[in-house]
Design a protein around this motif. Sequence first.
Motif, PDB file in Angstrom:
ATOM      1  N   ASP A   1       0.836  -1.188   0.000  1.00 34.97           N
ATOM      2  CA  ASP A   1       0.000   0.000   0.000  1.00 34.97           C
ATOM      3  C   ASP A   1       0.881   1.252   0.000  1.00 34.97           C
ATOM      4  N   LYS A   2       0.492   2.269  -0.758  1.00 34.66           N
ATOM      5  CA  LYS A   2       1.313   3.476  -0.885  1.00 34.66           C
ATOM      6  C   LYS A   2       1.553   4.159   0.457  1.00 34.66           C
ATOM      7  N   ALA A   3       0.517   4.174   1.302  1.00 36.22           N
ATOM      8  CA  ALA A   3       0.681   4.815   2.609  1.00 36.22           C
ATOM      9  C   ALA A   3       1.665   4.031   3.474  1.00 36.22           C
ATOM     10  N   VAL A   4       1.587   2.690   3.418  1.00 32.38           N
ATOM     11  CA  VAL A   4       2.525   1.852   4.173  1.00 32.38           C
ATOM     12  C   VAL A   4       3.945   2.082   3.672  1.00 32.38           C
ATOM     13  N   SER A   5       4.095   2.127   2.354  1.00 35.61           N
ATOM     14  CA  SER A   5       5.410   2.366   1.764  1.00 35.61           C
ATOM     15  C   SER A   5       5.967   3.713   2.209  1.00 35.61           C
ATOM     16  N   GLY A   6       5.110   4.732   2.271  1.00 39.48           N
ATOM     17  CA  GLY A   6       5.546   6.062   2.683  1.00 39.48           C
ATOM     18  C   GLY A   6       6.006   6.088   4.126  1.00 39.48           C
ATOM     19  N   VAL A   7       5.238   5.444   5.017  1.00 41.71           N
ATOM     20  CA  VAL A   7       5.611   5.398   6.430  1.00 41.71           C
ATOM     21  C   VAL A   7       6.937   4.656   6.596  1.00 41.71           C
ATOM     22  N   CYS A   8       7.074   3.528   5.900  1.00 38.75           N
ATOM     23  CA  CYS A   8       8.315   2.744   5.993  1.00 38.75           C
ATOM     24  C   CYS A   8       9.507   3.547   5.482  1.00 38.75           C
ATOM     25  N   GLY A   9       9.281   4.308   4.413  1.00 39.79           N
ATOM     26  CA  GLY A   9      10.356   5.131   3.876  1.00 39.79           C
ATOM     27  C   GLY A   9      10.826   6.172   4.870  1.00 39.79           C
ATOM     28  N   MET A  10       9.893   6.779   5.606  1.00 42.28           N
ATOM     29  CA  MET A  10      10.251   7.806   6.592  1.00 42.28           C
ATOM     30  C   MET A  10      11.002   7.226   7.784  1.00 42.28           C
ATOM     31  N   LEU A  11      10.655   5.994   8.151  1.00 38.79           N
ATOM     32  CA  LEU A  11      11.216   5.413   9.370  1.00 38.79           C
ATOM     33  C   LEU A  11      12.307   4.381   9.107  1.00 38.79           C
ATOM     34  N   GLY A  12      12.592   4.118   7.835  1.00 40.46           N
ATOM     35  CA  GLY A  12      13.638   3.161   7.510  1.00 40.46           C
ATOM     36  C   GLY A  12      13.259   1.721   7.813  1.00 40.46           C
ATOM     37  N   LEU A  13      11.979   1.388   7.684  1.00 43.10           N
ATOM     38  CA  LEU A  13      11.497   0.032   7.946  1.00 43.10           C
ATOM     39  C   LEU A  13      11.322  -0.732   6.648  1.00 43.10           C
ATOM     40  N   GLU A  14      11.461  -2.049   6.707  1.00 38.74           N
ATOM     41  CA  GLU A  14      11.248  -2.919   5.554  1.00 38.74           C
ATOM     42  C   GLU A  14       9.826  -3.490   5.634  1.00 38.74           C
ATOM     43  N   PRO A  15       8.936  -3.158   4.674  1.00 38.31           N
ATOM     44  CA  PRO A  15       7.551  -3.644   4.735  1.00 38.31           C
ATOM     45  C   PRO A  15       7.430  -5.155   4.839  1.00 38.31           C
ATOM     46  N   LEU A  16       8.393  -5.889   4.279  1.00 34.62           N
ATOM     47  CA  LEU A  16       8.341  -7.344   4.345  1.00 34.62           C
ATOM     48  C   LEU A  16       8.465  -7.861   5.776  1.00 34.62           C
ATOM     49  N   TYR A  17       8.959  -7.035   6.699  1.00 33.01           N
ATOM     50  CA  TYR A  17       9.087  -7.461   8.085  1.00 33.01           C
ATOM     51  C   TYR A  17       8.020  -6.852   8.991  1.00 33.01           C
ATOM     52  N   LEU A  18       7.033  -6.179   8.405  1.00 35.25           N
ATOM     53  CA  LEU A  18       5.905  -5.687   9.181  1.00 35.25           C
ATOM     54  C   LEU A  18       4.811  -6.753   9.206  1.00 35.25           C
ATOM     55  N   ALA A  19       4.168  -6.898  10.352  1.00 34.19           N
ATOM     56  CA  ALA A  19       3.175  -7.957  10.535  1.00 34.19           C
ATOM     57  C   ALA A  19       1.954  -7.763   9.634  1.00 34.19           C
ATOM     58  N   CYS A  20       1.416  -8.887   9.206  1.00 31.66           N
ATOM     59  CA  CYS A  20       0.117  -8.948   8.542  1.00 31.66           C
ATOM     60  C   CYS A  20      -0.814  -9.767   9.440  1.00 31.66           C
TER      61      CYS A  20
END
Length: 334
Positions: free
Chosen positions: A248-267
Amino acid sequence: MDEIVTLAHGAGGKKTAELIEKVFKTHFSNPEFTGDDAAVLQIDGNQLAFTTDGFIVSPPEFPGGNIGKLSVCGTVNDLACMGAQPLYLSCAFVIEEGFSLAKVEAYAAAMEKTANEAGVRIVAGDTKVAGKGQVDNLFITTTGIGRVMQGCHTSGTFARPGDAVIVTGDVGRHGCTILLARDTYGIKADVTSDCAPLWGTVKTMFDTTKNIHVIRDATRGGVGTVLYEIAEQSNIGIRLDAAAIPIDKAVSGVCGMLGLEPLYLACEGRLVVFAPKEEAAALLETLHKGTYSKNAAIIGEVTAELAGRVIMKTEIGTETMLPPPGGELLPRIC
């Protein structure tokens, strides 16, 4: 000095795996003890799946759900990953003294609604009230039992070279939702948890083909941790295509700001599926018709090389190794 338990031991990463391997597997090992989402038990000629899960969500309410809904989804989905139709749940509540009774009822109502959607009955339970400060608001543990569909055989040990790797929707939304709900960083974004009961999704896949090797729900540690677990369990390598991973674009944006990898965020409403390539197109067609899997995608393939590793083709065409899950995965969801 004795080693102590840290928050990292419960985060779903390297420390969690070490705790399970060094302590629980050492003392609980038996032929039915499993590293999968649920144990499959042979009882009087029937195959039953059996699982349990604890929920200590902070905050207990978040966009898209609450701890009650989550407790049912988590256990129903663990059963479904083994090809089992969820039948019955039990639940245990540990409630902090002074907690709102109206909220307890709201979470119970959410459990009722979610159980009805999943077609499962809550048939037993337990309630304890702990002193002020002994627990954080409310903890729920759910245990479930289900009947494995005939001809369904899934396990993290069954991935094979040539399998397609499928995710049933965009990744990382639950972890991002929890992070934003805590308001630690002052970031505002329109993100809703993907929390959902997925038995219906799994049934439609098995109605399409029984030739599915692995199904795993990507909860703590997200898709990345699941992929590393399966690569180790099956002794295979995995190649991903970063451009194919739905985020999701919003998830990607938040991860970009905080240096997080979306693949390691819980689903909490997404599955990782391994199936032979020749079955992948039919599975995708089925998934795209589903309520919770409209943006399912093939994100990679299984290889015989680089066993135990996950390699990712970047959007500029180079290849890099997806970093293995660390000791503390952020944000901590439970």
